[in-house]
Design an enzyme around this catalytic site. Sequence first.
Site, mmCIF file in Angstrom:
data_model
loop_
_atom_site.group_PDB
_atom_site.id
_atom_site.type_symbol
_atom_site.label_atom_id
_atom_site.label_comp_id
_atom_site.label_asym_id
_atom_site.label_seq_id
_atom_site.Cartn_x
_atom_site.Cartn_y
_atom_site.Cartn_z
ATOM 1 N N HIS A 1 -72.843 -64.557 94.452
ATOM 2 C CA HIS A 1 -73.454 -62.894 94.942
ATOM 3 C C HIS A 1 -72.122 -62.687 94.434
ATOM 4 C CE1 HIS A 1 -74.808 -64.415 99.207
ATOM 5 N NE2 HIS A 1 -75.747 -65.096 98.657
ATOM 6 N N ASP B 1 -70.612 -59.845 94.870
ATOM 7 C CA ASP B 1 -68.285 -59.619 95.609
ATOM 8 C C ASP B 1 -67.960 -60.950 95.033
ATOM 9 O OD1 ASP B 1 -70.450 -61.053 97.581
ATOM 10 O OD2 ASP B 1 -69.204 -60.200 99.347
ATOM 11 N N HIS B 2 -68.396 -61.646 94.688
ATOM 12 C CA HIS B 2 -67.427 -63.129 94.672
ATOM 13 C C HIS B 2 -67.434 -63.075 93.400
ATOM 14 C CE1 HIS B 2 -66.982 -64.264 98.910
ATOM 15 N NE2 HIS B 2 -67.870 -63.267 99.554
ATOM 16 N N HIS C 1 -63.959 -63.458 103.581
ATOM 17 C CA HIS C 1 -63.604 -61.449 103.427
ATOM 18 C C HIS C 1 -62.612 -61.740 104.879
ATOM 19 C CE1 HIS C 1 -67.710 -60.043 101.879
ATOM 20 N NE2 HIS C 1 -67.850 -61.387 102.075
ATOM 21 N N HIS D 1 -74.765 -71.589 103.482
ATOM 22 C CA HIS D 1 -74.953 -69.540 102.843
ATOM 23 C C HIS D 1 -75.964 -69.134 101.604
ATOM 24 C CE1 HIS D 1 -73.162 -65.713 102.700
ATOM 25 N NE2 HIS D 1 -72.602 -65.300 101.625
ATOM 26 N N ASP E 1 -68.206 -68.345 102.245
ATOM 27 C CA ASP E 1 -68.793 -67.160 102.566
ATOM 28 C C ASP E 1 -69.284 -68.576 103.604
ATOM 29 O OD1 ASP E 1 -67.783 -64.871 101.445
ATOM 30 O OD2 ASP E 1 -69.817 -64.565 101.252
ATOM 31 N N HIS F 1 -69.873 -69.126 95.421
ATOM 32 C CA HIS F 1 -70.502 -68.820 95.478
ATOM 33 C C HIS F 1 -71.425 -67.307 94.743
ATOM 34 C CE1 HIS F 1 -69.948 -66.262 98.407
ATOM 35 N NE2 HIS F 1 -70.592 -66.027 98.546
#
Length: 267
Positions: free
Chosen positions: A56, A58-59, A181, A113, A143, A54
């Site tokens: 975001h 942090d990905h 995570h 998400h 996530d 996805h």
Amino acid sequence: MRVVPIACLQDNYAYLLIDDRARVAAVVDASEPEPVRAVLAREQVELVAVLATHHHFDHVGGNEALVAAAPGLAVYGHRSDAARTPAINRLLDDGDRFSVGAIEVEALHVPGHTLGALTYLAREADDARHPRDGAHAWAFTGDTLFLGGCGRMFEGTPAQMHASLRRLAALPPGTRIACGHEYTASNLRFGAHVEPANAQLAERAAHVATLRATSAPTVPGTVGEERATNPFLRTDVAAVRAHVGLGGDADADEVFARLRREKDGFR
Ligand code: FE
Ligand code: ZN
């Protein structure tokens, strides 16, 4: 296929999927470039693809840097996230398949998400000596599904997120779950609060505590473990329904919505 988890940022996992014969690899969720490069160098494999679960940061935070160093890199993500996934050049729809060396990958669209969330199902291509078997498939869930829990609904509805999770729960029980995570310990703490009488959940929480005492990763899990211990996959269980104040005839999406809301504020 060999899978190597790569710890990134605070508590993110990227994963390297390696075809050892062809010496090529794909990375799932390149959070940042340096830890990925270090593992590529150590494993002596060539990176040929980046798989984003996805959009975001942090990905996908490492996408631009990895592509700058290897301009031919294929960068996959969901079609609806074309405008917000850095360096994306392969647009996926639900059910699309592609290969990384001898590794076959299928994209599952799992909104909730985020609206463009994907899970990547990966397995070694069929060959006579290694017939297909659910135990050899891996699901990279980002996530959407965490071990013992699930992601927050930033964009989707409870019904969408619940349907996505049910789709993952329906995979063969031996399927490996590799999530985005390291949240397993706190997720299981919430699970034990929801289902204090679930012995398998208590056992898993104890095992996870042992792993985390030495900072060992808890990934991967399996679909079978998740079905038995993840409250978000257990919305049909009487004890889970009772916990959120609903009975046997209540809508499963409402059970899910109440659980997710409670978890949002759970410490
Ligand atoms: Fe996210
Ligand atoms: Zn994340």
